[in-house]
Design an enzyme around this catalytic site. Structure first.
Site, PDB file in Angstrom:
ATOM      1  N   HIS A 354     -13.433  -9.343   4.450  1.00 61.49           N
ATOM      2  CA  HIS A 354     -12.944  -8.708   3.212  1.00 61.49           C
ATOM      3  C   HIS A 354     -14.121  -8.531   2.242  1.00 61.49           C
ATOM      4  O   HIS A 354     -14.817  -9.484   1.912  1.00 61.49           O
ATOM      5  CB  HIS A 354     -11.825  -9.524   2.577  1.00 61.49           C
ATOM      6  CG  HIS A 354     -11.151  -8.762   1.480  1.00 61.49           C
ATOM      7  ND1 HIS A 354     -10.082  -7.926   1.703  1.00 61.49           N
ATOM      8  CD2 HIS A 354     -11.455  -8.642   0.170  1.00 61.49           C
ATOM      9  CE1 HIS A 354      -9.737  -7.348   0.564  1.00 61.49           C
ATOM     10  NE2 HIS A 354     -10.556  -7.760  -0.380  1.00 61.49           N
ATOM     11  N   ALA A 355     -14.314  -7.298   1.788  1.00 62.32           N
ATOM     12  CA  ALA A 355     -15.506  -6.973   0.995  1.00 62.32           C
ATOM     13  C   ALA A 355     -15.577  -7.787  -0.295  1.00 62.32           C
ATOM     14  O   ALA A 355     -14.565  -8.016  -0.955  1.00 62.32           O
ATOM     15  CB  ALA A 355     -15.497  -5.486   0.659  1.00 62.32           C
ATOM     16  N   HIS A 384     -17.438   0.411  -5.183  1.00 59.95           N
ATOM     17  CA  HIS A 384     -16.675  -0.660  -5.844  1.00 59.95           C
ATOM     18  C   HIS A 384     -17.511  -1.942  -5.918  1.00 59.95           C
ATOM     19  O   HIS A 384     -17.663  -2.546  -6.985  1.00 59.95           O
ATOM     20  CB  HIS A 384     -15.372  -0.911  -5.072  1.00 59.95           C
ATOM     21  CG  HIS A 384     -14.578  -2.061  -5.601  1.00 59.95           C
ATOM     22  ND1 HIS A 384     -13.583  -1.912  -6.550  1.00 59.95           N
ATOM     23  CD2 HIS A 384     -14.650  -3.398  -5.369  1.00 59.95           C
ATOM     24  CE1 HIS A 384     -13.082  -3.091  -6.855  1.00 59.95           C
ATOM     25  NE2 HIS A 384     -13.708  -4.024  -6.140  1.00 59.95           N
ATOM     26  N   GLU A 385     -18.039  -2.346  -4.786  1.00 59.07           N
ATOM     27  CA  GLU A 385     -18.794  -3.614  -4.743  1.00 59.07           C
ATOM     28  C   GLU A 385     -20.071  -3.528  -5.576  1.00 59.07           C
ATOM     29  O   GLU A 385     -20.423  -4.472  -6.285  1.00 59.07           O
ATOM     30  CB  GLU A 385     -19.121  -4.008  -3.296  1.00 59.07           C
ATOM     31  CG  GLU A 385     -17.898  -4.267  -2.428  1.00 59.07           C
ATOM     32  CD  GLU A 385     -16.921  -5.264  -3.025  1.00 59.07           C
ATOM     33  OE1 GLU A 385     -17.332  -6.110  -3.833  1.00 59.07           O
ATOM     34  OE2 GLU A 385     -15.726  -5.177  -2.702  1.00 59.07           O
ATOM     35  N   HIS A 388     -19.628  -4.313  -9.163  1.00 61.31           N
ATOM     36  CA  HIS A 388     -19.678  -5.742  -9.509  1.00 61.31           C
ATOM     37  C   HIS A 388     -21.126  -6.180  -9.696  1.00 61.31           C
ATOM     38  O   HIS A 388     -21.470  -6.868 -10.650  1.00 61.31           O
ATOM     39  CB  HIS A 388     -19.063  -6.581  -8.394  1.00 61.31           C
ATOM     40  CG  HIS A 388     -17.566  -6.488  -8.279  1.00 61.31           C
ATOM     41  ND1 HIS A 388     -16.722  -6.721  -9.338  1.00 61.31           N
ATOM     42  CD2 HIS A 388     -16.754  -6.225  -7.219  1.00 61.31           C
ATOM     43  CE1 HIS A 388     -15.454  -6.607  -8.928  1.00 61.31           C
ATOM     44  NE2 HIS A 388     -15.458  -6.299  -7.639  1.00 61.31           N
ATOM     45  N   GLU A 412     -13.328  -5.221 -11.959  1.00 56.69           N
ATOM     46  CA  GLU A 412     -12.861  -4.422 -10.829  1.00 56.69           C
ATOM     47  C   GLU A 412     -12.984  -2.919 -11.085  1.00 56.69           C
ATOM     48  O   GLU A 412     -13.054  -2.126 -10.151  1.00 56.69           O
ATOM     49  CB  GLU A 412     -11.405  -4.764 -10.507  1.00 56.69           C
ATOM     50  CG  GLU A 412     -11.180  -6.215 -10.086  1.00 56.69           C
ATOM     51  CD  GLU A 412     -12.033  -6.635  -8.904  1.00 56.69           C
ATOM     52  OE1 GLU A 412     -12.388  -5.770  -8.072  1.00 56.69           O
ATOM     53  OE2 GLU A 412     -12.368  -7.835  -8.816  1.00 56.69           O
ATOM     54  N   HIS A 514      -5.794 -11.861  -0.587  1.00 56.46           N
ATOM     55  CA  HIS A 514      -5.881 -12.510  -1.896  1.00 56.46           C
ATOM     56  C   HIS A 514      -4.897 -13.661  -2.087  1.00 56.46           C
ATOM     57  O   HIS A 514      -5.008 -14.410  -3.039  1.00 56.46           O
ATOM     58  CB  HIS A 514      -5.695 -11.459  -2.995  1.00 56.46           C
ATOM     59  CG  HIS A 514      -6.713 -10.357  -2.910  1.00 56.46           C
ATOM     60  ND1 HIS A 514      -6.753  -9.457  -1.861  1.00 56.46           N
ATOM     61  CD2 HIS A 514      -7.749 -10.025  -3.718  1.00 56.46           C
ATOM     62  CE1 HIS A 514      -7.753  -8.613  -2.029  1.00 56.46           C
ATOM     63  NE2 HIS A 514      -8.382  -8.929  -3.149  1.00 56.46           N
ATOM     64  N   TYR A 524      -6.514  -5.935 -10.448  1.00 54.44           N
ATOM     65  CA  TYR A 524      -6.615  -4.619  -9.787  1.00 54.44           C
ATOM     66  C   TYR A 524      -5.655  -3.612 -10.421  1.00 54.44           C
ATOM     67  O   TYR A 524      -5.951  -2.432 -10.498  1.00 54.44           O
ATOM     68  CB  TYR A 524      -6.356  -4.744  -8.286  1.00 54.44           C
ATOM     69  CG  TYR A 524      -7.315  -5.698  -7.604  1.00 54.44           C
ATOM     70  CD1 TYR A 524      -8.661  -5.371  -7.435  1.00 54.44           C
ATOM     71  CD2 TYR A 524      -6.884  -6.933  -7.139  1.00 54.44           C
ATOM     72  CE1 TYR A 524      -9.538  -6.253  -6.825  1.00 54.44           C
ATOM     73  CE2 TYR A 524      -7.759  -7.818  -6.527  1.00 54.44           C
ATOM     74  CZ  TYR A 524      -9.087  -7.473  -6.369  1.00 54.44           C
ATOM     75  OH  TYR A 524      -9.952  -8.344  -5.770  1.00 54.44           O
TER      76      TYR A 524
HETATM   77  O1  X8Z Z   1     -10.279  -6.797  -2.830  1.00 56.45           O
HETATM   78  C1  X8Z Z   1     -10.677  -5.724  -3.231  1.00 56.45           C
HETATM   79  C2  X8Z Z   1     -12.166  -5.412  -3.257  1.00 56.45           C
HETATM   80  C3  X8Z Z   1     -12.991  -6.597  -3.559  1.00 56.45           C
HETATM   81  S1  X8Z Z   1     -12.806  -7.204  -5.178  1.00 56.45           S
HETATM   82  C4  X8Z Z   1     -12.567  -4.871  -1.915  1.00 56.45           C
HETATM   83  N1  X8Z Z   1      -9.799  -4.766  -3.625  1.00 56.45           N
HETATM   84  C5  X8Z Z   1      -8.361  -4.981  -3.581  1.00 56.45           C
HETATM   85  C6  X8Z Z   1      -7.844  -5.079  -2.154  1.00 56.45           C
HETATM   86  O2  X8Z Z   1      -8.579  -4.756  -1.220  1.00 56.45           O
HETATM   87  O3  X8Z Z   1      -6.688  -5.475  -1.972  1.00 56.45           O
HETATM   88  C7  X8Z Z   1     -10.147  -3.462  -4.154  1.00 56.45           C
HETATM   89  C8  X8Z Z   1      -8.851  -2.762  -4.382  1.00 56.45           C
HETATM   90  C9  X8Z Z   1      -7.761  -3.781  -4.257  1.00 56.45           C
HETATM   91 ZN    ZN Z   2     -13.707  -6.036  -6.569  1.00 58.21          ZN
END
Ligand code: X8Z
Ligand code: ZN
Length: 621
Positions: A354-355, A384-385, A388, A412, A514, A524
């Site tokens: 997960h990024a 996105h990354e 940050h 975010e 998450h 988000y």
């Molecule tokens: O988790 C993330 C990023 C890292 S902060 C890749 N996002 C959420 C997800 O993937 O569920 C970005 C959008 C929503």
């Molecule tokens: Zn993020």
């Protein structure tokens, strides 16, 4: 201080955000003359305490970050144990400092200092109580949950498939039987997490209560420079602004899915089957663009195909992302970023794919961790990354407790805001498409639909995740009801249902990163609203007069300067100050996203005419 996407073990997340206390507690007090000396001593003591706290937290953060990085990029029994060990120590330190800080009365302190105290108290994502052994037990659980998710696989047709491989099937297969099998398959990873999750909730709530909060959800909601109940009302207000857009998109997508799959698989009315939406969690529907695309002409190119044809590899994608930020006048990433980041999935070890973006030393050791593939989605994620990382770099000279986003939604939103400028014009400027391929104005509806499938479809998903979690953390939802409560929220907010009956032991929330990773998710939702606000403000600064979705701020140094000024503030001021410095307004506002999608809204309403839109928000038994 913290990682923008905190991996679970980072119970250390001390610095996460703002005031737990109602605003008046931050008001400057005017000391009475006779008490001046005593007041001065109090303030001096508080300053000395805070200097020590920030120094100890900084050392701990440096140590823990490296251990967490090593675990996330190489999951083994040893790295898990090391992460659990340092995680426990970090939590203990954060909790003991937060408790010690209670000996100072925030009302006696000047606002700048008071702000640090409130951040110190409210900013621990998963606190432990000071009971013997609690921090260790908590840290073992959070590390274990994180690793269980990261190493999860499902055996499909004789092969153990990872989440990326399963996700590709969900995105590309149009066989409802296969979609159901894979969708259900990934959810076999999470039942094993449920008991640990319930125990974690118990411990963390004890921790939150010790710090003076009624429960952990209230502590999380105390990080927005206003009382928790006001913040919840803000969220409702924003959702009210954007919900009509989602409802039209839902109705439109359902009609198209019905045409694709027939009444038996996807009826014309009621909720949508979750596995048909092109994403493992139905949070981003752009995977089914081909199924739901408009009858109007769309762009002639496909960005994924174009990236491949033009010979992009993951490094080139990241370089291209960096070039956008530097075009705004920001300094390039340090050499160490390139040496130390994990940009693709390593073949020889297990990692958390997960990024995420990291700041290992709160100075310049910024890195990303991604399993980048050459496609449009990851091109967006790269931006996105990097958002940050550029934010972290911008606020690096703030004091430790202010090295953070103005609130977590800002963090975010930075990269996504930049990503909104990846317009056809920009793609032409960087040579990804030719002039002859520039989509005409009549392609706008199709372009907007594609973006809405990512940005609009996501909004109720984000509310589902933390809506569910707040009820769990407050004790309103008991462990035996975890899964039913999850699907009740999914139905109410997203209008989706599982493809079949869920097994009695299911723990479907655990199949989303998450939840086992303990990253709060409201951020988000806020980001997806605010990034359009940023975009609109930036386009206005740039003197743009056309439709918002055609505006790109690429190469605009003036916008870059104001953007950087907001980022440099970090968390040093209440977030409305930061928002105002860039956008001129002090309120979060959904009207920019509504304006952005307005031409699409007109189209969707026309297309939906005669349909019976909506769904029963509560399951009928
Ligand atoms: O988790 C993330 C990023 C890292 S902060 C890749 N996002 C959420 C997800 O993937 O569920 C970005 C959008 C929503
Ligand atoms: Zn993020």
């Amino acid at each position: 201080m913290r990682f923008s996407l905190a991996t679970s073990a980072i119970a250390l997340t001390i610095a996460v955000a703002s005031c737990a206390a109602p605003k008046e507690t931050l008001a400057e007090t005017t000391p009475v003359a006779t008490e001046t000396v005593a007041e001065d001593t109090k303030i001096a003591d508080a300053k000395a305490f805070m200097a020590r706290a920030e120094s100890e937290l900084s050392d701990m953060s440096d140590e823990a970050s490296l251990v967490f990085w090593n675990q996330a990029t190489n999951i083994t029994d040893e790295t898990n144990a090391a992460a659990a060990e340092v995680g426990a120590r970090a939590t203990k330190l954060a909790v003991s400092l937060a408790n010690e800080s209670k000996t100072f009365n925030i009302d006696d302190l000047p606002p700048e200092l008071a702000r640090k105290f409130t951040r110190l108290r409210a900013g621990i994502t998963i606190p432990a109580p000071s009971t013997e052994g609690a921090a260790e037990e908590l840290s073992n659980i959070t590390t274990g949950l994180d690793a269980a998710y990261g190493t999860g696989t499902f055996n499909y047709k004789g092969k153990d498939l990872t989440l990326d491989e399963l996700s590709t099937i969900i995105e590309t297969s149009r066989d409802p039987e296969e979609l159901k099998a894979v969708w259900e398959g990934w959810r076999t990873v999470s039942p094993a997490m449920k008991d640990d999750y319930a125990r974690m909730v118990e411990i963390a709530n004890e921790g939150a209560r010790e710090l003076g909060y009624t429960s952990l959800d209230q502590m999380w909601l105390s990080n927005y420079d206003m009382p928790p109940e006001e913040m919840e009302a803000e969220v409702d207000r924003l959702w009210g602004q954007v919900e009509p857009l989602y409802d039209e998109l839902h109705c439109y997508a359902r009609t198209k899915l019905n045409a694709q799959y027939g009444d038996d698989v996807q009826p014309k009315t009621g909720p949508i089957r979750a596995d048909l939406l092109g994403n493992m969690w139905a949070q981003d529907w752009s995977g089914i663009y081909d199924v739901v695309k408009t009858d109007t002409p769309g762009p002639s190119y496909n960005l994924t195909a174009r990236l491949v044809e033009k010979g992009y590899d993951p490094i080139k994608m990241v370089k291209t992302g960096e070039a956008f930020f530097t075009s705004l006048g920001l300094a390039p990433l340090p050499q160490t970023f390139w040496e130390r980041s994990m940009i693709t999935r390593p073949a020889d070890r297990e990692v958390i794919c997960h990024a995420s973006a990291w700041d290992l030393d709160n100075k310049e050791d910024v890195r990303i961790k991604m399993c980048t593939e050459v496609n449009k989605e990851d091109f967006d994620t790269v931006h996105h990354e990097l958002g940050h990382n550029f934010y972290q770099r911008a606020y690096k000279d703030q004091d430790l407790l202010y090295k953070d986003g103005a609130h977590d939604g800002f963090h975010e939103a930075i990269g996504d805001f930049v990503g909104l400028s990846i317009t056809p014009e920009y793609l032409k400027q960087i040579g990804l498409i030719d002039q002859s391929e520039m989509p005409p104005a009549e392609a706008d509806t199709a372009l907007l639909l594609n973006t809405a499938l990512t940005k609009v479809a996501f909004l109720p998903f984000a509310l589902t995740v933390d809506g569910w979690r707040w009820d769990v953390l407050s004790g309103e939802t008991a462990p035996e009801d975890y899964n039913d409560a999850w699907w009740a929220k999914r139905l109410e907010l997203q209008g989706i249902i599982p493809p079949g009956e869920r097994p009695a032991d299911a723990f479907d929330p655990g199949a989303k990163y998450h939840i086992p990773g303990n990253t709060p998710y409201l951020r988000y939702f806020l980001s997806f609203v605010m990034q359009f606000q940023f975009h609109k403000a930036a386009c206005e600064q740039a003197g743009w007069e056309g439709p918002l979705h055609r505006c790109s701020i690429y190469d605009n140094k003036e916008v870059g300067e104001r953007f950087n000024a907001m980022m440099e503030m970090g968390a040093s001021k209440p977030w409305p100050d930061a928002l105002e410095s860039f956008t001129g307004t002090r309120e979060m506002d959904g009207s920019a996203i509504v304006e952005y999608f307005d031409p699409l809204m007109v189209y969707l309403k026309e297309e939906n005419a005669g349909q019976s839109c909506g769904w029963d928000r509560v399951a009928s038994e």
